[in-house]
Design a protein around this motif. Structure first.
Motif, short mmCIF file in Angstrom:
data_model
loop_
_atom_site.label_atom_id
_atom_site.label_comp_id
_atom_site.label_asym_id
_atom_site.label_seq_id
_atom_site.Cartn_x
_atom_site.Cartn_y
_atom_site.Cartn_z
N MET A 30 -0.14 -2.62 14.35
CA MET A 30 -0.67 -2.41 13.00
C MET A 30 -2.20 -2.42 13.03
O MET A 30 -2.84 -1.56 12.42
N ILE A 31 -2.78 -3.36 13.75
CA ILE A 31 -4.25 -3.45 13.83
C ILE A 31 -4.81 -2.20 14.51
O ILE A 31 -5.81 -1.63 14.06
N LEU A 32 -4.18 -1.75 15.59
CA LEU A 32 -4.65 -0.56 16.28
C LEU A 32 -4.55 0.68 15.39
O LEU A 32 -5.46 1.53 15.39
N SER A 33 -3.47 0.80 14.63
CA SER A 33 -3.34 1.97 13.76
C SER A 33 -4.34 1.90 12.61
O SER A 33 -4.89 2.92 12.19
N MET A 34 -4.63 0.69 12.11
CA MET A 34 -5.63 0.56 11.04
C MET A 34 -7.03 0.88 11.56
O MET A 34 -7.86 1.42 10.83
N ALA A 35 -7.30 0.56 12.83
CA ALA A 35 -8.61 0.83 13.41
C ALA A 35 -8.89 2.32 13.51
O ALA A 35 -10.04 2.74 13.55
N GLN A 36 -7.84 3.13 13.52
CA GLN A 36 -8.00 4.57 13.63
C GLN A 36 -8.07 5.27 12.28
O GLN A 36 -8.30 6.47 12.23
N LEU A 37 -7.88 4.53 11.20
CA LEU A 37 -7.97 5.14 9.87
C LEU A 37 -9.42 5.46 9.53
O LEU A 37 -10.34 4.77 9.98
N PRO A 38 -9.63 6.49 8.71
CA PRO A 38 -11.00 6.80 8.29
C PRO A 38 -11.58 5.67 7.45
O PRO A 38 -10.86 4.92 6.77
N ASP A 39 -12.90 5.55 7.49
CA ASP A 39 -13.58 4.49 6.74
C ASP A 39 -13.25 4.55 5.25
O ASP A 39 -13.13 3.52 4.59
N ARG A 40 -13.12 5.74 4.71
CA ARG A 40 -12.84 5.90 3.28
C ARG A 40 -11.52 5.23 2.90
O ARG A 40 -11.42 4.56 1.87
N ILE A 41 -10.51 5.40 3.73
CA ILE A 41 -9.20 4.79 3.45
C ILE A 41 -9.29 3.26 3.55
O ILE A 41 -8.76 2.55 2.71
N LEU A 42 -9.98 2.77 4.58
CA LEU A 42 -10.14 1.32 4.72
C LEU A 42 -10.94 0.74 3.56
O LEU A 42 -10.64 -0.35 3.07
N HIS A 43 -11.93 1.49 3.09
CA HIS A 43 -12.73 1.05 1.95
C HIS A 43 -11.85 0.91 0.72
O HIS A 43 -11.91 -0.10 0.00
N ARG A 44 -11.01 1.88 0.46
CA ARG A 44 -10.10 1.82 -0.69
C ARG A 44 -9.08 0.70 -0.54
O ARG A 44 -8.75 0.00 -1.50
N PHE A 45 -8.55 0.53 0.65
CA PHE A 45 -7.58 -0.53 0.90
C PHE A 45 -8.22 -1.91 0.65
O PHE A 45 -7.64 -2.76 -0.02
N GLY A 46 -9.42 -2.11 1.19
CA GLY A 46 -10.13 -3.37 0.98
C GLY A 46 -10.44 -3.60 -0.49
O GLY A 46 -10.28 -4.71 -1.00
N GLY A 47 -10.85 -2.56 -1.19
CA GLY A 47 -11.12 -2.68 -2.61
C GLY A 47 -9.86 -3.04 -3.39
O GLY A 47 -9.91 -3.86 -4.32
N GLY A 48 -8.75 -2.44 -3.01
CA GLY A 48 -7.48 -2.76 -3.66
C GLY A 48 -7.08 -4.21 -3.46
O GLY A 48 -6.59 -4.87 -4.37
N LEU A 49 -7.32 -4.73 -2.26
CA LEU A 49 -7.03 -6.13 -1.98
C LEU A 49 -7.91 -7.06 -2.81
O LEU A 49 -7.45 -8.07 -3.34
N VAL A 50 -9.18 -6.69 -2.93
CA VAL A 50 -10.10 -7.51 -3.74
C VAL A 50 -9.66 -7.52 -5.20
O VAL A 50 -9.60 -8.58 -5.84
N VAL A 51 -9.33 -6.35 -5.73
CA VAL A 51 -8.88 -6.26 -7.13
C VAL A 51 -7.60 -7.06 -7.32
O VAL A 51 -7.46 -7.81 -8.29
N ALA A 52 -6.66 -6.93 -6.40
CA ALA A 52 -5.40 -7.69 -6.51
C ALA A 52 -5.68 -9.19 -6.49
O ALA A 52 -5.09 -9.95 -7.26
N GLY A 53 -6.58 -9.63 -5.62
CA GLY A 53 -6.92 -11.05 -5.55
C GLY A 53 -7.56 -11.55 -6.83
O GLY A 53 -7.24 -12.64 -7.31
N VAL A 54 -8.46 -10.76 -7.40
CA VAL A 54 -9.11 -11.16 -8.65
C VAL A 54 -8.08 -11.23 -9.79
O VAL A 54 -8.10 -12.16 -10.60
N VAL A 55 -7.18 -10.26 -9.85
CA VAL A 55 -6.15 -10.26 -10.90
C VAL A 55 -5.25 -11.48 -10.77
O VAL A 55 -4.95 -12.16 -11.75
#
Length: 66
Positions: A30-55
């Motif tokens: 999973m970590i290796l496949s995530m490392a190959q994702l484009p930065d834009r996708i990782l940025h959105r994923f991280g933002g989604g996690l932050v929003v979910a945590g705040v909610v």
């Protein structure tokens, strides 16, 4: 620091450690496949996690005060 913050950090560390402890091969893939994702996708994923945590934090803090 507030005890609640330390408890939250401890819980995050426990949850983060479960993957490599119980399923190391799957976790590594999973970590290796995530490392190959484009930065834009990782940025959105991280933002989604932050929003979910705040909610979740907001919902729990409102519920606790009611």
């Amino acid at each position: 620091m507030n005890t609640t913050i330390w408890m939250a950090l401890a819980l995050v560390l426990v949850l983060e450690g479960l993957g490599p402890m119980f399923l190391p091969r799957i976790w590594r893939r999973m970590i290796l496949s995530m490392a190959q994702l484009p930065d834009r996708i990782l940025h959105r994923f991280g933002g989604g996690l932050v929003v979910a945590g705040v909610v979740i934090y907001y919902m729990l803090s409102v519920h606790a005060s009611a």
